[in-house]
Design a protein around this motif. Structure first.
Motif, PDB file in Angstrom:
ATOM      1  N   ASP A  66      40.406  49.731  42.025  1.00  0.00           N
ATOM      2  CA  ASP A  66      40.346  50.195  43.406  1.00  0.00           C
ATOM      3  C   ASP A  66      41.109  49.307  44.378  1.00  0.00           C
ATOM      4  OD1 ASP A  66      38.811  52.334  42.647  1.00  0.00           O
ATOM      5  OD2 ASP A  66      36.892  51.366  43.109  1.00  0.00           O
ATOM      6  N   LEU A  67      41.519  48.113  43.939  1.00  0.00           N
ATOM      7  CA  LEU A  67      42.249  47.222  44.827  1.00  0.00           C
ATOM      8  C   LEU A  67      43.652  47.745  45.112  1.00  0.00           C
ATOM      9  CD1 LEU A  67      41.305  43.698  43.388  1.00  0.00           C
ATOM     10  CD2 LEU A  67      40.454  44.758  45.485  1.00  0.00           C
ATOM     11  N   LYS A  68      44.263  47.202  46.145  1.00  0.00           N
ATOM     12  CA  LYS A  68      45.644  47.552  46.450  1.00  0.00           C
ATOM     13  C   LYS A  68      46.577  46.957  45.406  1.00  0.00           C
ATOM     14  CE  LYS A  68      44.910  47.825  51.448  1.00  0.00           C
ATOM     15  NZ  LYS A  68      45.332  47.308  52.778  1.00  0.00           N
ATOM     16  N   LEU A  73      48.505  42.859  41.544  1.00  0.00           N
ATOM     17  CA  LEU A  73      49.585  42.073  40.944  1.00  0.00           C
ATOM     18  C   LEU A  73      49.342  40.578  41.102  1.00  0.00           C
ATOM     19  CD1 LEU A  73      52.707  44.165  42.022  1.00  0.00           C
ATOM     20  CD2 LEU A  73      51.598  44.095  39.780  1.00  0.00           C
ATOM     21  N   ILE A  74      48.778  40.171  42.239  1.00  0.00           N
ATOM     22  CA  ILE A  74      48.457  38.752  42.415  1.00  0.00           C
ATOM     23  C   ILE A  74      47.392  38.307  41.415  1.00  0.00           C
ATOM     24  CG2 ILE A  74      47.426  37.084  44.001  1.00  0.00           C
ATOM     25  CD1 ILE A  74      48.779  38.559  46.292  1.00  0.00           C
ATOM     26  N   ILE A  75      46.353  39.108  41.249  1.00  0.00           N
ATOM     27  CA  ILE A  75      45.302  38.766  40.271  1.00  0.00           C
ATOM     28  C   ILE A  75      45.871  38.784  38.857  1.00  0.00           C
ATOM     29  CG2 ILE A  75      43.119  39.559  39.287  1.00  0.00           C
ATOM     30  CD1 ILE A  75      42.351  40.563  42.036  1.00  0.00           C
ATOM     31  N   THR A  77      48.950  38.080  37.894  1.00  0.00           N
ATOM     32  CA  THR A  77      49.763  36.879  37.685  1.00  0.00           C
ATOM     33  C   THR A  77      48.902  35.626  37.616  1.00  0.00           C
ATOM     34  OG1 THR A  77      51.580  37.943  38.890  1.00  0.00           O
ATOM     35  CG2 THR A  77      51.715  35.561  38.585  1.00  0.00           C
ATOM     36  N   MET A  78      47.935  35.527  38.528  1.00  0.00           N
ATOM     37  CA  MET A  78      47.106  34.329  38.560  1.00  0.00           C
ATOM     38  C   MET A  78      46.198  34.210  37.348  1.00  0.00           C
ATOM     39  SD  MET A  78      48.154  32.715  41.129  1.00  0.00           S
ATOM     40  CE  MET A  78      46.918  31.419  41.054  1.00  0.00           C
ATOM     41  N   SER A  79      45.764  35.313  36.780  1.00  0.00           N
ATOM     42  CA  SER A  79      44.901  35.244  35.598  1.00  0.00           C
ATOM     43  C   SER A  79      45.634  34.612  34.423  1.00  0.00           C
ATOM     44  CB  SER A  79      44.402  36.642  35.227  1.00  0.00           C
ATOM     45  OG  SER A  79      45.494  37.500  34.921  1.00  0.00           O
ATOM     46  N   PHE A  80      46.903  34.964  34.230  1.00  0.00           N
ATOM     47  CA  PHE A  80      47.670  34.358  33.135  1.00  0.00           C
ATOM     48  C   PHE A  80      48.030  32.908  33.453  1.00  0.00           C
ATOM     49  CE2 PHE A  80      48.432  38.837  32.145  1.00  0.00           C
ATOM     50  CZ  PHE A  80      48.219  38.828  30.777  1.00  0.00           C
ATOM     51  N   LEU A  81      48.464  32.637  34.684  1.00  0.00           N
ATOM     52  CA  LEU A  81      48.834  31.266  35.023  1.00  0.00           C
ATOM     53  C   LEU A  81      47.648  30.322  34.926  1.00  0.00           C
ATOM     54  CD1 LEU A  81      51.249  31.739  38.077  1.00  0.00           C
ATOM     55  CD2 LEU A  81      51.836  31.040  35.746  1.00  0.00           C
ATOM     56  N   CYS A  82      46.497  30.759  35.433  1.00  0.00           N
ATOM     57  CA  CYS A  82      45.310  29.891  35.380  1.00  0.00           C
ATOM     58  C   CYS A  82      44.863  29.632  33.943  1.00  0.00           C
ATOM     59  CB  CYS A  82      44.179  30.516  36.190  1.00  0.00           C
ATOM     60  SG  CYS A  82      44.487  30.556  37.960  1.00  0.00           S
ATOM     61  N   SER A  83      44.908  30.654  33.106  1.00  0.00           N
ATOM     62  CA  SER A  83      44.509  30.458  31.705  1.00  0.00           C
ATOM     63  C   SER A  83      45.498  29.549  30.984  1.00  0.00           C
ATOM     64  CB  SER A  83      44.416  31.802  30.994  1.00  0.00           C
ATOM     65  OG  SER A  83      45.680  32.460  30.976  1.00  0.00           O
ATOM     66  N   ILE A 168      46.306  47.999  34.985  1.00  0.00           N
ATOM     67  CA  ILE A 168      47.622  48.465  35.427  1.00  0.00           C
ATOM     68  C   ILE A 168      47.858  49.900  34.977  1.00  0.00           C
ATOM     69  CG2 ILE A 168      50.106  48.108  35.196  1.00  0.00           C
ATOM     70  CD1 ILE A 168      48.760  46.065  36.966  1.00  0.00           C
ATOM     71  N   PHE A 169      47.462  50.227  33.751  1.00  0.00           N
ATOM     72  CA  PHE A 169      47.655  51.593  33.253  1.00  0.00           C
ATOM     73  C   PHE A 169      46.824  52.595  34.056  1.00  0.00           C
ATOM     74  CE2 PHE A 169      46.034  55.023  30.527  1.00  0.00           C
ATOM     75  CZ  PHE A 169      47.228  55.660  30.232  1.00  0.00           C
ATOM     76  N   MET A 170      45.579  52.251  34.363  1.00  0.00           N
ATOM     77  CA  MET A 170      44.727  53.169  35.119  1.00  0.00           C
ATOM     78  C   MET A 170      45.243  53.361  36.546  1.00  0.00           C
ATOM     79  SD  MET A 170      42.517  54.394  33.142  1.00  0.00           S
ATOM     80  CE  MET A 170      41.542  55.207  34.398  1.00  0.00           C
TER      81      MET A 170
END
Length: 389
Positions: A66-68, A73-75, A77-83, A168-170
């Motif tokens: 439901d997010l914009k 896209l920010i979440i 990118t940040m999920s991969f970078l943080c991990s 992303i697919f949904m």
């Protein structure tokens, strides 16, 4: 305006041309209540003072969908970078605890080969999580903790990929994208059909792929007061559609006119042409169905306020037969033409004798007009003959 008058007949009303008509500043539009549903289907409702915000985190996947797009896209990118940074720090700590960062002899076996700094540990973390092996760094059998972290990082990487790629697919396959090709007429009309006063609107589908099991619902939203004095600001009342099948299902291959007969069970039964100009009323149209190509349920919505309901108008036909097939002219989708329609409400019309009485009175008026014209013609002819003689 002269060219438009020459191209468009007087008995036709082009809704596209009438969208941006400027009214004189002398007249002010009457203030009206806010729309409940916008023309594009967006609900004009703001949710405020929600104290239990944690409920949204219980369904993380739906919240992400439901997010914009920018936030998603920010979440993403940040999920991969943080991990990568987190496990890069863990690999660096393992190498530091085992002494891999200090130069040793050839007999020394490190936990991870070729890890001498945090940068190399970060690169190894990326290689492990995205399953890219460049051949220079690898886990050895020296440290059991390194093997355990390798397993944990692989599992975490798979979970992040599944959640974020699924999100992303949904978002790309959301049903509201398909609803953008489902169109409604800008205006609704009220006129006589089959000797009954009817509320009508037109809908269509621009794509060749069909909407399976399509259904249409209409609701009237108005401010009402109960017998006990309770004020209901948004009272939603379902109205029945005139469908011979007995259901609200439609076969949406070509543009269809959705008709609602204004009878004694209709919430529009006591509404006249004069009342329509002064009363705040909103009719919501909802089209639901299953997308044929994806199998996802979609919904398209729009609404018609009092100013967008034309009394005494009828939609112009858009379908014609050409070369053995039916052609649809979407340039006439919102066009209407004037038709004789009583200005009274359906209730007053029934009390006065129905449409038969209205047509009888209309016929008498027309015949009287013709007789007056014929009489004036005879007088003119007699005057001309007198002058000639």
């Amino acid at each position: 305006m002269l060219s438009r008058k020459g191209l468009v007949p007087d008995d036709y009303l082009l809704t596209r041309l009438a969208e941006n008509v400027l009214q004189p500043k002398l007249f002010k539009a009457k203030p009206r209540k806010a729309r409940f549903v916008a023309k594009n289907g967006a609900c004009n409702v703001a949710h405020t003072n929600i104290r239990e915000q944690g409920r949204f985190l219980q369904d993380v996947f739906t919240t992400l969908v439901d997010l914009k797009w920018l936030h998603t896209l920010i979440i993403f990118t940040m999920s991969f970078l943080c991990s990568w940074l987190l496990f890069g720090m863990i690999w660096w700590l393992i190498a530091f605890a085992h002494g891999d960062l200090d130069p040793r002899g050839d007999d020394f076996v490190p936990c991870v080969t070729d890890v001498q700094s945090f940068s190399s540990a970060f690169l190894f973390s990326i290689e492990v999580q995205v399953t890219i092996g460049f051949g220079g760094r690898m886990v050895t059998e020296e440290c059991f903790s390194a093997i355990l972290i390798l397993i944990v990082q692989n599992i975490v990487g798979l979970l992040i990929n599944a959640i974020m790629l699924g999100c992303i697919f949904m978002k790309t396959a959301q049903a509201n994208r398909r609803a953008e090709t489902l169109i409604f007429s800008k205006h609704a009309v009220i006129s006589v059909r089959n000797n009954k006063l009817c509320f009508m609107m037109r809908l269509g589908d621009l794509r060749k792929s069909m909407i399976i099991s399509a259904t249409v619902r209409l609701q009237v939203v108005r401010r009402t007061t109960t017998e006990e004095g309770e004020v209901v600001p948004l009272n939603q009342i379902d109205i029945h559609l005139d469908n011979p099948v007995g259901t609200n299902g439609v076969f949406l291959v070509s543009p269809l006119i959705i008709c609602h007969v204004i009878d004694k069970d209709s919430p529009l039964y006591e509404l006249s042409a004069l009342d329509l100009q002064h009363e705040d009323i909103e009719v919501i149209a909802v089209l639901e169905g299953v997308v044929e190509t994806t199998g996802i349920t979609t919904q398209a919505r729009t609404s018609y306020v009092s100013e967008e309901i034309l009394w005494g108008q009828r939609f112009v036909p858009t379908i014609s037969e050409e070369d053995g097939m039916y052609a649809v002219d979407y340039s006439k989708f919102g066009n209407t033409t004037k038709v004789p329609t009583p200005c009274c409400s359906a209730k007053q019309l029934d009390e006065a004798g129905g449409m038969a009485r209205f047509k009888l009175n209309e016929g008498v008026t027309l015949r009287a007009t013709v007789r007056r014209r014929r009489g004036s013609t005879v007088v003119r002819r007699s005057k001309v003959e007198t002058l000639v003689n």
